[in-house]
Motif scaffolding. Sequence first.
Motif, PDB file in Angstrom:
ATOM      1  N   CYS A  25      45.638  40.493  33.456  1.00 18.71           N
ATOM      2  CA  CYS A  25      44.562  41.291  32.868  1.00 18.71           C
ATOM      3  C   CYS A  25      45.093  42.360  31.921  1.00 18.71           C
ATOM      4  N   ASN A  26      44.264  42.720  30.952  1.00 15.72           N
ATOM      5  CA  ASN A  26      44.497  43.904  30.128  1.00 15.72           C
ATOM      6  C   ASN A  26      43.857  45.087  30.840  1.00 15.72           C
ATOM      7  N   ILE A  27      44.573  46.193  30.955  1.00 13.76           N
ATOM      8  CA  ILE A  27      44.066  47.368  31.658  1.00 13.76           C
ATOM      9  C   ILE A  27      44.159  48.569  30.727  1.00 13.76           C
ATOM     10  N   VAL A  28      43.040  49.200  30.471  1.00 15.99           N
ATOM     11  CA  VAL A  28      42.968  50.332  29.538  1.00 15.99           C
ATOM     12  C   VAL A  28      42.395  51.543  30.265  1.00 15.99           C
ATOM     13  N   THR A  29      42.942  52.719  29.954  1.00 17.94           N
ATOM     14  CA  THR A  29      42.413  53.964  30.505  1.00 17.94           C
ATOM     15  C   THR A  29      41.619  54.681  29.425  1.00 17.94           C
ATOM     16  N   GLY A  30      40.455  55.180  29.776  1.00 20.04           N
ATOM     17  CA  GLY A  30      39.617  55.892  28.814  1.00 20.04           C
ATOM     18  C   GLY A  30      40.281  57.161  28.315  1.00 20.04           C
ATOM     19  N   ILE A 102      39.054  46.839  32.282  1.00 19.44           N
ATOM     20  CA  ILE A 102      39.899  45.693  32.603  1.00 19.44           C
ATOM     21  C   ILE A 102      39.205  44.403  32.160  1.00 19.44           C
ATOM     22  N   ASN A 103      39.983  43.497  31.572  1.00 21.12           N
ATOM     23  CA  ASN A 103      39.444  42.178  31.260  1.00 21.12           C
ATOM     24  C   ASN A 103      40.569  41.149  31.306  1.00 21.12           C
ATOM     25  N   PRO A 104      40.243  39.887  31.552  1.00 22.76           N
ATOM     26  CA  PRO A 104      41.274  38.856  31.669  1.00 22.76           C
ATOM     27  C   PRO A 104      41.988  38.621  30.339  1.00 22.76           C
ATOM     28  N   LYS A 105      43.293  38.371  30.418  1.00 17.99           N
ATOM     29  CA  LYS A 105      44.045  38.001  29.219  1.00 17.99           C
ATOM     30  C   LYS A 105      43.674  36.591  28.757  1.00 17.99           C
ATOM     31  N   ASN A 106      43.318  35.746  29.723  1.00 17.20           N
ATOM     32  CA  ASN A 106      42.994  34.357  29.404  1.00 17.20           C
ATOM     33  C   ASN A 106      41.830  33.917  30.292  1.00 17.20           C
ATOM     34  N   GLU A 107      40.636  33.758  29.700  1.00 19.53           N
ATOM     35  CA  GLU A 107      39.456  33.409  30.505  1.00 19.53           C
ATOM     36  C   GLU A 107      39.476  31.970  30.983  1.00 19.53           C
ATOM     37  N   THR A 108      40.388  31.153  30.486  1.00 12.86           N
ATOM     38  CA  THR A 108      40.506  29.797  31.033  1.00 12.86           C
ATOM     39  C   THR A 108      41.288  29.828  32.343  1.00 12.86           C
ATOM     40  N   GLU A 109      41.950  30.945  32.596  1.00 18.12           N
ATOM     41  CA  GLU A 109      42.674  31.133  33.860  1.00 18.12           C
ATOM     42  C   GLU A 109      41.881  32.000  34.822  1.00 18.12           C
ATOM     43  N   LEU A 110      41.217  33.044  34.288  1.00 19.30           N
ATOM     44  CA  LEU A 110      40.487  33.996  35.129  1.00 19.30           C
ATOM     45  C   LEU A 110      39.147  34.296  34.483  1.00 19.30           C
ATOM     46  N   ASN A 133      42.994  59.907  42.690  1.00 17.44           N
ATOM     47  CA  ASN A 133      42.609  59.067  41.565  1.00 17.44           C
ATOM     48  C   ASN A 133      43.400  57.772  41.596  1.00 17.44           C
ATOM     49  N   VAL A 134      42.988  56.829  40.768  1.00 16.48           N
ATOM     50  CA  VAL A 134      43.653  55.535  40.683  1.00 16.48           C
ATOM     51  C   VAL A 134      44.178  55.391  39.257  1.00 16.48           C
ATOM     52  N   ASN A 135      45.504  55.336  39.098  1.00 13.88           N
ATOM     53  CA  ASN A 135      46.042  55.213  37.749  1.00 13.88           C
ATOM     54  C   ASN A 135      46.247  53.741  37.379  1.00 13.88           C
ATOM     55  N   ALA A 136      46.606  53.512  36.106  1.00 11.25           N
ATOM     56  CA  ALA A 136      46.718  52.142  35.596  1.00 11.25           C
ATOM     57  C   ALA A 136      47.774  51.338  36.344  1.00 11.25           C
ATOM     58  N   LYS A 137      48.859  51.996  36.747  1.00 12.14           N
ATOM     59  CA  LYS A 137      49.924  51.295  37.472  1.00 12.14           C
ATOM     60  C   LYS A 137      49.422  50.783  38.816  1.00 12.14           C
ATOM     61  N   MET A 138      48.644  51.609  39.498  1.00  6.34           N
ATOM     62  CA  MET A 138      48.078  51.197  40.788  1.00  6.34           C
ATOM     63  C   MET A 138      47.154  49.999  40.613  1.00  6.34           C
ATOM     64  N   VAL A 139      46.330  50.041  39.560  1.00  2.68           N
ATOM     65  CA  VAL A 139      45.423  48.923  39.294  1.00  2.68           C
ATOM     66  C   VAL A 139      46.221  47.664  38.989  1.00  2.68           C
ATOM     67  N   ALA A 140      47.279  47.816  38.200  1.00  2.33           N
ATOM     68  CA  ALA A 140      48.095  46.664  37.800  1.00  2.33           C
ATOM     69  C   ALA A 140      48.731  45.970  38.996  1.00  2.33           C
ATOM     70  N   ASN A 141      48.957  46.711  40.072  1.00  2.00           N
ATOM     71  CA  ASN A 141      49.621  46.148  41.253  1.00  2.00           C
ATOM     72  C   ASN A 141      48.655  45.564  42.282  1.00  2.00           C
ATOM     73  N   ILE A 142      47.352  45.629  42.012  1.00  2.00           N
ATOM     74  CA  ILE A 142      46.378  45.029  42.933  1.00  2.00           C
ATOM     75  C   ILE A 142      46.506  43.515  42.863  1.00  2.00           C
ATOM     76  N   LYS A 143      46.571  42.891  44.030  1.00  2.00           N
ATOM     77  CA  LYS A 143      46.769  41.440  44.114  1.00  2.00           C
ATOM     78  C   LYS A 143      45.448  40.759  44.451  1.00  2.00           C
ATOM     79  N   ILE A 144      45.096  39.731  43.688  1.00  2.60           N
ATOM     80  CA  ILE A 144      43.830  39.036  43.923  1.00  2.60           C
ATOM     81  C   ILE A 144      44.050  37.523  43.976  1.00  2.60           C
ATOM     82  N   PRO A 145      43.164  36.784  44.660  1.00  2.00           N
ATOM     83  CA  PRO A 145      43.260  35.323  44.674  1.00  2.00           C
ATOM     84  C   PRO A 145      42.783  34.750  43.338  1.00  2.00           C
ATOM     85  N   VAL A 146      43.532  33.790  42.811  1.00  2.00           N
ATOM     86  CA  VAL A 146      43.150  33.161  41.539  1.00  2.00           C
ATOM     87  C   VAL A 146      43.097  31.643  41.746  1.00  2.00           C
TER      88      VAL A 146
END
Length: 396
Positions: A25-30, A102-110, A133-146
């Motif tokens: 995913c691409n992760i951006v902070t406002g 946050i949005n998927p880098k590749n919607e054919t995968e996610l 608070n939750v920073n971008a690094k913490m979000v990046a390390n969240i593990k999800i089923p794909v």
Amino acid sequence: MSKLEELINTLCPNGVEYKILGEICNIVTGGEPPKDQIKSKFPQADYIYPIYSNGIGLNALWGYAKTYRIETKAITFSSIGTIGYPTLREGKFTPIIRLKVINPKNETELNIKYLKYILDIVNFNKQKSSVSNVNAKMVANIKIPVPPIEVQLEIVRILDNFSELTSELIAKLSEECSKIKKQYEYLKDKCLDFNGKIPTKRFGELARIVRGASPRPIHAFITEKSDGINWIKIGDVKVGNKYITETKEKINKIGASKSRIVKEGDFLLSNSMSFGRPYISAIEGCIHDGWLAISNFEATLTRDFLYHLLSSTKIQRILAKKASFGGAVQNLNADIVRSIELPIPPYAEQKRIAAILDQLDELYNSITKNILTEIEARKKQYEYYRDKLLTFKELS
């Protein structure tokens, strides 16, 4: 066997791969709001691109700008304060501070809607740091089923349908609850409408009405000792409750001497937050300056009649109108409450009316409780099946 079961048995019978969000995913902070912006709830002229902050629902809309930062379909969620609450956004917009995008880098995968459902069940509070608070690094390390994209799309189809049905049912139940509330308020106000045939008096002539007092700094007077005195806060009572029965904190005797003592049976009226809402204290304690205390009314008014009178739509509107200035609601002070006119029927009539309204309250509370219980059950049912659909064995 369902279509989803067939897909899982065919495409991922041994489990699914789990990946961290930072890889897929691409992760951006406002950031700061654009310079070309207006603080508005509606677009105006060239200001057409929404700016979102970390509020929930409509409260997330901060304003509009001539420019935008995000132009692709994306999910936003709050990273501080009210953490979480993922929202799928499909138009061009700008996120400001406290918001993650946050949005998927590749919607054919996610698939992005699958990602939204997954983020709905992530406990973001577990990720937050000591500064809440939750920073971008913490979000990046969240593990999800794909799982394979075919499985994701079938899950999205099922959850979209289930979500729509659940929302429709909850909307109908909420509408029913709203109708019942209007009927209840109409009947209650009807019982308290004397058509000018009953004499009235200023409330200040019938009772002692005073403001609470706060010893400061309050933390210096909080105690856990057994001789502590109840410290009654607005947060100790729920809206809709008639009585105040307990407090979370107590203050010592020195603090009590700097505050205002209320006795069992006295009324408390909030002068902020749950504005003008009356409560009867079932305990003795001290109150801060966010409360007004009402006592010494028993010679003219019965307690239950006064409660119903003060909580009636008519009196609540009068209090709100008297406390408003330039369209903004100010604090409700003692002089305002003293100035309102109250009808004074005979004692026996007050008791008769109060008995009728007590029964009406009991019926209303019973019906609305059943509806609210049903709404909560539907929400939990949806969450149960959603969580079950999104739980996968991890591929070893």
